[in-house]
Write an enzyme that holds these catalytic residues in place. Sequence first.
Site, PDB file in Angstrom:
ATOM      1  N   ASP A 106     -11.788   5.471 -58.650  1.00  0.00           N
ATOM      2  CA  ASP A 106     -12.616   4.453 -57.956  1.00  0.00           C
ATOM      3  C   ASP A 106     -13.067   3.467 -58.159  1.00  0.00           C
ATOM      4  O   ASP A 106     -13.833   3.488 -59.168  1.00  0.00           O
ATOM      5  CB  ASP A 106     -13.745   5.634 -57.020  1.00  0.00           C
ATOM      6  CG  ASP A 106     -14.678   4.968 -55.594  1.00  0.00           C
ATOM      7  OD1 ASP A 106     -14.210   3.848 -55.670  1.00  0.00           O
ATOM      8  OD2 ASP A 106     -14.821   6.160 -55.383  1.00  0.00           O
ATOM      9  N   GLY A 115     -19.127  10.007 -49.176  1.00  0.00           N
ATOM     10  CA  GLY A 115     -19.884  10.088 -48.362  1.00  0.00           C
ATOM     11  C   GLY A 115     -19.828  12.251 -49.035  1.00  0.00           C
ATOM     12  O   GLY A 115     -20.611  12.426 -47.967  1.00  0.00           O
ATOM     13  N   GLY A 145     -19.375  14.816 -51.028  1.00  0.00           N
ATOM     14  CA  GLY A 145     -19.433  14.847 -52.167  1.00  0.00           C
ATOM     15  C   GLY A 145     -18.051  15.458 -52.817  1.00  0.00           C
ATOM     16  O   GLY A 145     -18.358  15.908 -53.647  1.00  0.00           O
ATOM     17  N   LYS A 146     -17.379  14.129 -52.867  1.00  0.00           N
ATOM     18  CA  LYS A 146     -15.775  14.315 -53.577  1.00  0.00           C
ATOM     19  C   LYS A 146     -15.800  14.259 -55.072  1.00  0.00           C
ATOM     20  O   LYS A 146     -16.029  15.303 -56.013  1.00  0.00           O
ATOM     21  CB  LYS A 146     -14.628  13.298 -54.010  1.00  0.00           C
ATOM     22  CG  LYS A 146     -14.728  13.499 -52.102  1.00  0.00           C
ATOM     23  CD  LYS A 146     -13.721  11.866 -51.578  1.00  0.00           C
ATOM     24  CE  LYS A 146     -14.150  10.460 -52.090  1.00  0.00           C
ATOM     25  NZ  LYS A 146     -15.420   9.862 -51.838  1.00  0.00           N
ATOM     26  N   THR A 147     -17.185  13.399 -55.528  1.00  0.00           N
ATOM     27  CA  THR A 147     -17.789  13.542 -57.197  1.00  0.00           C
ATOM     28  C   THR A 147     -18.521  14.086 -57.701  1.00  0.00           C
ATOM     29  O   THR A 147     -17.961  14.919 -58.698  1.00  0.00           O
ATOM     30  CB  THR A 147     -18.288  11.843 -57.305  1.00  0.00           C
ATOM     31  OG1 THR A 147     -17.279  11.445 -57.038  1.00  0.00           O
ATOM     32  CG2 THR A 147     -19.115  11.809 -58.667  1.00  0.00           C
ATOM     33  N   SER A 148     -19.562  14.598 -57.053  1.00  0.00           N
ATOM     34  CA  SER A 148     -20.367  15.903 -57.368  1.00  0.00           C
ATOM     35  C   SER A 148     -19.392  17.498 -57.787  1.00  0.00           C
ATOM     36  O   SER A 148     -18.884  17.538 -57.960  1.00  0.00           O
ATOM     37  CB  SER A 148     -21.324  16.194 -55.760  1.00  0.00           C
ATOM     38  OG  SER A 148     -22.216  15.225 -55.873  1.00  0.00           O
ATOM     39  N   THR A 203     -27.812   8.195 -55.999  1.00  0.00           N
ATOM     40  CA  THR A 203     -26.332   7.589 -56.198  1.00  0.00           C
ATOM     41  C   THR A 203     -26.071   6.149 -55.162  1.00  0.00           C
ATOM     42  O   THR A 203     -25.717   5.321 -55.465  1.00  0.00           O
ATOM     43  CB  THR A 203     -25.455   8.266 -55.804  1.00  0.00           C
ATOM     44  OG1 THR A 203     -25.465   9.460 -56.844  1.00  0.00           O
ATOM     45  CG2 THR A 203     -23.973   7.808 -55.905  1.00  0.00           C
TER      46      THR A 203
END
Length: 569
Positions: A45, A18, A20-23, A499
């Site tokens: 992931d 949560g 913000g790794k993906t963003s 998300t």
Amino acid sequence: MEFLSQLPRVLFFTGKGGVGKTSTACATAMHQAASGERVLLVSTDPASNIDEVLETKLSGSPTAVNHVENLFALNIDPRAAAAAYRAKAIDPYRGVLPDAVVDNMEEQLSGACTLEIAAFDAFTELLADDKATEGFDRVIFDTAPTGHTLRLLSLPKAWTGFVDDNSTGTSCLGPLAALEKQTALYARAVELLANESHTRLVLVTRPDQAALKEAARSSSELLELGITNQHLVINGLFEATDLSDPIAVALAKRSSAALAEMPAQLSQLPQTTIPMKANPPVGLQGLAEFFNSEGSVLPASDEIAAPEGDDLNTLVEELAQSGRGVVMTMGKGGVGKTSVAAMLARQLAKKGLPVTLTTTDPAAHVQDAAGEVPANLLVERIDPVAEIERYKNDVIRDAGELDADGLALLEEDLRSPCIEEIAVFQAFARTVYQADNRITVIDTAPTGHTILLLDAAQSYHREVLKRGDAHSDEVSGLLPRLRDPSFTRLLICTLPEATPVHEAADLQEDLARAEIKPAGWVVNQALAPLGVTDPLLVTRKQREAKYLKEVREQHAENMYVIPWQAEGL
């Protein structure tokens, strides 16, 4: 952005769920592609959501991202990788060996080890095999939440050592021949992870104590693995513009206090700060604005009235009346599963009930979340190291009298790195089994890891029964108990954002396939019930209503809404 300067070829993005790794990973990939580089973005992931973030349907092979020149992306799907691994290992023997032998091979490759080694092989190939990524200037890995990622990054050393030290020629995956072919690749992966000119590890965190503490722990463990090129990204820093808004002031104050008490391990790292955005960075437009120095405030389209939530106290009373069973909090990392689990455990304990609070998440801090613990509240955690030792001792004891060769073969098998997955699964089954005379609240690992745990239940069941150990009742009774709504209340936790809500809906579908029905959804950290006036928070509150409405009308029979709180739950 400082971390975008003098980049090595390979970047890893990791951190607590949560944050913000993906963003951050997707925005970085777009930024580098816009500069003319051919970029491959890889998600490791199991619960990846980069399809939604990039507005592109992805697969296990590089796919061109819609409307973004030079950018390609793929998902490593553990289940698909395991199927391909089995086919590669078994198909050459079909029609050559007797059916009984082939059937035995399929049984041997249907377990937990195959799931892990297949996904690991796919990851290692992309990292260490130049041919797999030739034609790309840069490879960016968007990883699973920290605990799962630390295990992934430790596996090259673990499997290399296991193959080197193995003297029996066998493993939990059968003959070592297939693994030995990969040894050179594993060794190169170890080398590249430690090569500062080749690999950078970007630790993404939020300006809050739990996320910073987890980032510090991760940084230390990564250093032990030889990964020294690390950079810290502090994402979502909020600065209040309306000082008459007590929520805005409290949010800014909490962030400042957390950063002032940043662990020493992190303060030594190079850092980049990214401001909180009014609009979540989902979709190509949001990603394009991600690195803006200021958080823009845009009017929310089609303002919607937020529906009210159900009373969570009603659920607590129902649990108290039963006096037994399991409560599980599940969901995407960072949605507050641990906090919700701790809150429910405290409330039930205050009613005089015997309660256990535990977690399957290696990165969770349930002891911290529990706060002051009442006498009748037992706080535990499933410790992988302790469970491996327990499992090994149980298997050796239950095997009875063995000659020297037989004992050596068994001990060799038990040194396999994938034994951890079996041991943790068995501990999870034992925890559920022991909830007959008390209420056990289980804070689970982030979605992908938990789904793999539940999805592999039948495989683990076969492996444990195959060994004939004393815990077979615990394992064989697990799924029936999870499927019994009078015994197990499963709460899907989410945030009022695109998300987390959509990933929670996918989780609910996965649970339905396992014939497990949630007791309700908990929408955490909502601004909707609060009277905020700060412009950025007002915009975020307006956008929340759409997702609260979606949860209420499309997904959840019971929706419990927990407002954002300055002191946490």
